[in-house]
Write an enzyme that holds these catalytic residues in place. Structure first.
Site, PDB file in Angstrom:
ATOM      1  CG  PHE A 131      -2.005   1.013   1.175  1.00 25.93           C
ATOM      2  CD1 PHE A 131      -3.203   0.735   0.556  1.00 25.93           C
ATOM      3  CD2 PHE A 131      -1.824   2.265   1.727  1.00 25.93           C
ATOM      4  CE1 PHE A 131      -4.218   1.683   0.491  1.00 25.93           C
ATOM      5  CE2 PHE A 131      -2.831   3.225   1.676  1.00 25.93           C
ATOM      6  CZ  PHE A 131      -4.032   2.928   1.060  1.00 25.93           C
ATOM      7  CG  ASP A 203      -0.617  -2.057   7.124  1.00 21.25           C
ATOM      8  OD1 ASP A 203      -1.748  -2.359   7.552  1.00 21.25           O
ATOM      9  OD2 ASP A 203      -0.349  -0.951   6.615  1.00 21.25           O
ATOM     10  CE1 TYR A 228      -9.632   3.136   6.247  1.00 20.06           C
ATOM     11  CE2 TYR A 228      -8.822   4.300   8.179  1.00 20.06           C
ATOM     12  CZ  TYR A 228      -8.639   3.860   6.885  1.00 20.06           C
ATOM     13  OH  TYR A 228      -7.479   4.151   6.224  1.00 20.06           O
ATOM     14  NE  ARG A 378     -10.155  -2.566  -3.153  1.00 16.29           N
ATOM     15  CZ  ARG A 378      -9.626  -1.935  -2.100  1.00 16.29           C
ATOM     16  NH1 ARG A 378      -8.456  -2.301  -1.618  1.00 16.29           N
ATOM     17  NH2 ARG A 378     -10.244  -0.909  -1.551  1.00 16.29           N
TER      18      ARG A 378
HETATM   19  C1  LIG Z   1      -6.070   1.313   4.235  1.00 12.22           C
HETATM   20  C2  LIG Z   1      -4.619   1.140   4.440  1.00 12.22           C
HETATM   21  C3  LIG Z   1      -3.873   2.114   5.092  1.00 12.22           C
HETATM   22  C4  LIG Z   1      -4.517   3.413   5.488  1.00 12.22           C
HETATM   23  O1  LIG Z   1      -3.689   4.263   6.178  1.00 12.22           O
HETATM   24  P1  LIG Z   1      -4.307   5.577   6.837  1.00 12.22           P
HETATM   25  O2  LIG Z   1      -3.188   6.187   7.544  1.00 12.22           O
HETATM   26  O3  LIG Z   1      -5.439   5.142   7.722  1.00 12.22           O
HETATM   27  O4  LIG Z   1      -4.852   6.432   5.738  1.00 12.22           O
HETATM   28  C5  LIG Z   1      -2.521   1.862   5.332  1.00 12.22           C
HETATM   29  N1  LIG Z   1      -1.954   0.703   4.944  1.00 12.22           N
HETATM   30  C6  LIG Z   1      -2.665  -0.253   4.296  1.00 12.22           C
HETATM   31  C7  LIG Z   1      -2.011  -1.516   3.906  1.00 12.22           C
HETATM   32  C8  LIG Z   1      -4.005  -0.046   4.012  1.00 12.22           C
HETATM   33  O5  LIG Z   1      -4.695  -0.982   3.356  1.00 12.22           O
END
Ligand SMILES: *Cc1c(COP(=O)(O)O)cnc(C)c1O
Length: 419
Positions: A131, A203, A228, A378
């Protein structure tokens, strides 16, 4: 596989988690296949937040920091999450966003790695397809610390293990890939990293709340995630972080705000870090978001995570089977592994030119998935509130949109900001 609607209804009738959908408010006429991006609203959250506003804030005012337990929310909400992610008591806090938490943990992990090995190792190992925020954050930290480390990005998940060597300080990976839904074997990768003397940061954004995550059993060092998605904490809900108990007190995160102090309300002029997980907090918690999340996590109290995982995989298998059958000949390419153990709880397809417009047309027809640039459609399966008949109807509508080429109308090609 019996692909009839009658078979789908029979699967729903036999589903041990079927009753869970009643604990969520979902609009009529919508099939929601985007719980991996923003989870649905659990019933009771609206009342809980209304009570916090009217009574705790409106009447209790500043007293509610103590009397309503606001000040303890980062730990008390985390206690509910610890059981969902297989973490030891006192190893998790809810705070900030996933991005900020990753910054904190990466810095702490580098300090810990340096202390364990006199700082010789240079590499932070990740995937190019991670990500984006995760890799951006790592690059930002590397810049800040004077380029003493290097972010090494391998091209495929299979290339992670061969890239492990004694110059790797940290392996930083996402458990389930946000694009194709590939799932790493967390315990195996963690063990391989430890075998070369590296630490791991996982993560959990796309795995917590969709399957069993066993942080303690897998001997994970550090983890972050967001609340979320499958955890249904609400838009912009705070993130969380995990630190294995044996690292607590042996490394510090750098955002040394007053909530990370051993005694914040002493208002000491000197910083003295807390020795427990509270050292990983920074500032004042966002109380309204915290209480919404606290309420949302109550749906997990009686969930059998093994049953959840089985249903998630069964839903996705059913979806793939239906697409193979009803949407053949439309240039869709499955990019999610068919092997169950290699998947998270989402299924993704690419399409050479129509991906965005197809998803827009599908959303207009009441089936909400999402699109990921450049060409990915997706579909996420949140097992607490999605059933087999939902999947059947979703594919039925999708097949119709493809057959009629309804998607190829100008209004479906116009891009919105959030996809
Ligand atoms: C959704 C997601 C995030 C989101 O990060 P935010 O700081 O909450 O915007 C981070 N890493 C991964 C792998 C995600 O899927």
């Amino acid at each position: 596989m019996d692909l009839s609607i009658a078979a789908a209804k029979a699967l729903d009738a036999a589903d041990p988690l079927a009753g869970k959908a009643d604990q969520f408010s979902l609009p009529d006429g919508v099939i929601y296949l985007d719980g991996n991006s923003l989870g649905a609203l659990p019933k009771g959250v609206d009342q809980r937040v209304a009570n916090t506003l009217a009574n705790e804030w409106g009447t209790g005012l500043i007293r509610s920091w103590n009397s309503a337990g606001w000040v303890d929310l980062p730990q008390s909400v985390a206690a509910k999450l610890e059981t969902v992610i297989g973490a030891e008591p006192g190893s998790v806090v809810i705070a900030d966003s996933t991005s900020v938490n990753l910054f904190k943990l990466l810095a702490a992990a580098l300090e810990r790695a340096a202390a364990m090995e006199a700082g010789k190792r240079r590499k932070i190992l990740t995937e190019r397809d991670n990500f984006p925020t995760d890799n951006y954050i790592a690059e930002g930290l590397i810049r800040l610390t004077g380029e003493t480390h290097e972010l090494v990005r391998v091209d495929t998940p299979q290339a992670v293990l061969p890239a492990l060597d004694e110059d790797v300080a940290i392996v930083m990976l996402t458990h389930v890939n946000y694009r194709n839904g590939f799932r790493h074997d967390m315990a195996a990768v963690t063990a391989a990293a430890h075998a070369v003397g590296a630490l791991v940061i996982w993560d959990l954004a796309h795995s917590a709340g969709a399957m069993q995550v066993e942080l303690a059993a897998a001997r994970v060092d550090f983890a972050v995630g967001c609340t979320y998605k499958y955890l249904n904490g609400g838009p912009g809900a705070p993130g969380y972080l995990y630190v294995a108990p044996h690292h607590l007190g042996h490394c510090q995160q750098p955002l040394s705000g007053w909530f990370a102090h051993a005694d914040p309300f002493a208002f000491s002029p000197d910083y003295q870090p807390a020795s427990d997980i509270t050292q990983f907090l920074c500032g004042t918690p966002p109380v309204l978001s915290m209480v919404a999340l606290d309420q949302a996590l109550d749906v997990w109290a009686d969930v059998d995570l093994a049953a959840l995982r089985k249903k998630s995989l069964d839903l996705a298998d059913y979806f793939i089977g239906l697409i193979d059958d009803k949407c053949a000949g439309h240039d869709l390419t499955l990019i999610t592994p068919r092997e169950r153990h290699q998947r998270g709880s989402q299924v993704s397809f690419t399409h050479p030119d129509g991906g965005y417009a197809m998803m827009s047309a599908l959303i207009a027809a009441g089936v909400i998935g999402d699109f990921r640039s450049p060409d990915i459609l997706r579909f996420g399966f949140a097992p607490l509130y999605i059933g087999f008949a939902d999947v059947w109807h979703a594919v039925d509508k999708f097949a119709h949109i493809l057959e009629t080429r309804q998607w190829d109308a100008p209004q479906f090609h116009a891009r919105k900001t959030v996809t």
